[in-house]
Design an enzyme around this catalytic site. Structure first.
Site, PDB file in Angstrom:
ATOM      1  N   TYR A  39     -14.507  20.426 -49.055  1.00 61.14           N
ATOM      2  CA  TYR A  39     -15.022  19.066 -48.740  1.00 61.14           C
ATOM      3  C   TYR A  39     -14.321  18.293 -47.555  1.00 61.14           C
ATOM      4  CZ  TYR A  39     -17.296  19.167 -53.311  1.00 61.14           C
ATOM      5  OH  TYR A  39     -18.075  19.590 -54.350  1.00 61.14           O
ATOM      6  N   LEU A  84     -33.154  10.355 -56.565  1.00 64.18           N
ATOM      7  CA  LEU A  84     -33.317   9.726 -57.656  1.00 64.18           C
ATOM      8  C   LEU A  84     -33.114   8.236 -57.663  1.00 64.18           C
ATOM      9  CD1 LEU A  84     -32.661  12.345 -60.176  1.00 64.18           C
ATOM     10  CD2 LEU A  84     -34.867  11.242 -60.037  1.00 64.18           C
ATOM     11  N   LEU A 141     -28.098  12.420 -59.243  1.00 62.06           N
ATOM     12  CA  LEU A 141     -29.099  12.035 -58.706  1.00 62.06           C
ATOM     13  C   LEU A 141     -30.027  12.555 -57.565  1.00 62.06           C
ATOM     14  CD1 LEU A 141     -27.042   8.387 -57.927  1.00 62.06           C
ATOM     15  CD2 LEU A 141     -28.797   8.959 -59.734  1.00 62.06           C
ATOM     16  N   SER A 158     -24.727  16.482 -58.712  1.00 58.94           N
ATOM     17  CA  SER A 158     -25.842  16.005 -58.132  1.00 58.94           C
ATOM     18  C   SER A 158     -26.743  15.292 -59.069  1.00 58.94           C
ATOM     19  CB  SER A 158     -26.486  16.955 -57.342  1.00 58.94           C
ATOM     20  OG  SER A 158     -27.327  16.406 -56.415  1.00 58.94           O
ATOM     21  N   GLY A 206     -34.348   6.478 -55.330  1.00 60.58           N
ATOM     22  CA  GLY A 206     -35.543   5.936 -54.953  1.00 60.58           C
ATOM     23  C   GLY A 206     -35.499   5.580 -53.426  1.00 60.58           C
ATOM     24  N   LYS A 207     -34.221   5.547 -52.715  1.00 56.45           N
ATOM     25  CA  LYS A 207     -34.042   5.078 -51.521  1.00 56.45           C
ATOM     26  C   LYS A 207     -34.772   5.768 -50.354  1.00 56.45           C
ATOM     27  CE  LYS A 207     -29.302   7.322 -50.995  1.00 56.45           C
ATOM     28  NZ  LYS A 207     -27.915   7.030 -50.852  1.00 56.45           N
TER      29      LYS A 207
END
Length: 350
Positions: free
Chosen positions: A53, A245, A240, A238, A247-248
């Site tokens: 990362y 998820l 989302l 993850s 919605g963006k």
């Protein structure tokens, strides 16, 4: 904040695990300091990171997220023993990381010392294998015949795994790690490591983190059953689905600074027509029940039997506050029923 046992480790971890992979690219040191402070105030005691990362990974930023955490720890030494910090050793895939070598007993010692130096800590609570040496059905490779088990040299893979377990045993004996875990592995991987630990008298893995969310439920029920029965914590990453998820990204939207505007190593494989339809349907459910789409997805993940702690991430404080608040919710039966209907319509949308 609610807490759960971390597998057989004896540790108790918050149901929220603070993910850190944006720290160093999308987030600054100051951003990370603020996120950590807020999460701790809310009762979070679990932070996940990795040597590769931040994401997207690059040679220039390799290890920077661990450095960010180390910088915070150097200024907050009294907090170290209160935290459960998990990091991960990278496998093959990056020419600039140990010459693209596989994970081995020897590479564990090198990678671990480097991570400890960046984290400015004498130990890592949970040291995880970021992905298997063999190609596994993760990162979008879960469709039929993308990964062919029949082509694997099983004996050679077991020999490599045996060497890894011996290396982990050394790290445990030295006190540099307290426990170890898996990531992006399979039921066969879990059970083979359990067998090798018994054979070599090395402590068993305490956890596994795999991708798991409303668009990607392939670990239910078989791998999660293995985790529950073998007392291994299951940690969804993850939750989302890369932010989808929330919605963006609906309708092809790409908000400035969002992850989907950045380089993607595997491409936007989650961005399919069926995934778009499923996300739109989940957003409608969230609206009917007065919560945000992200909170719906996170609260759903939290209530799945066998889930121990869910790894969340955020690039803004507003997102972090929204996401942590999701774990205080209890989705009503009608909401869960509506979610189940969408899951049945779109069980494998990408």
């Amino acid at each position: 904040m609610k807490y759960s046992p971390l597998g057989n480790s004896g540790l108790s971890v918050s149901r929220v695990c603070l993910g850190s992979m944006t720290w160093g690219v999308q987030n600054t040191q100051a951003d990370a300091d603020q996120q950590i402070g807020y999460a701790l105030d809310k009762g979070v005691n679990f932070i996940d990171t990795a040597e590769m990362y931040p994401v997207p990974p690059s040679e220039a930023t390799h290890g920077d997220t661990e450095r960010v955490i180390g910088n915070w720890l150097s200024r907050n030494e009294s907090q170290r023993e209160k935290l459960v910090i998990a990091s991960k050793i990278a496998g093959p895939g990056f020419p600039y990381v140990r010459d693209n070598s596989m994970i081995s007993g020897d590479s564990i010692q090198v990678a671990l010392d480097d991570s400890l130096a960046r984290l400015q800590s004498d130990y890592i609570d949970v040291y995880q294998l970021h992905w298997p040496n063999r190609t596994s059905p993760h990162f979008g490779k879960h469709w039929l015949n993308q990964v062919k088990a029949s082509t694997q040299d099983v004996a050679a893979e077991k020999d490599r795994m045996r060497d890894i377990v011996l290396g982990l045993g050394k790290a445990l004996s030295s006190g540099k790690i307290k426990h170890w875990g898996l990531s992006d592995d399979t039921p066969w991987g879990i059970h083979t490591y359990l067998q090798l630990c018994n054979e070599l008298n090395v402590a068993r893995p305490v956890s596994i983190q795999n991708e798991f969310n409303l668009l990607h439920v392939k670990d239910w029920p078989y791998l999660i059953e293995s985790c529950v029965f073998e007392d291994i914590a299951y940690l969804p990453w993850s939750p989302l689905s890369g932010g989808m998820l929330s919605g963006k990204y609906l309708g092809g939207a790409r908000p400035a600074g969002s992850r989907w505007t950045m380089e993607q190593r595997q491409g936007l494989f989650r961005n399919t027509e069926n995934a778009e339809k499923a996300v739109a349907a989940y957003c409608d459910v969230a609206k009917r029940h007065g919560i945000t789409p992200s909170q719906l997805a996170l609260a759903w993940c939290d209530q799945v039997d066998g889930v121990s702690s869910t790894i969340i991430g955020a690039t803004t404080m507003a997102q972090l506050e929204e996401n942590i608040a999701a774990f205080e919710l209890e989705l009503p039966e009608q909401c869960l029923h509506e979610i189940d209907e969408i899951l049945r319509d779109y069980p494998i949308p990408f």
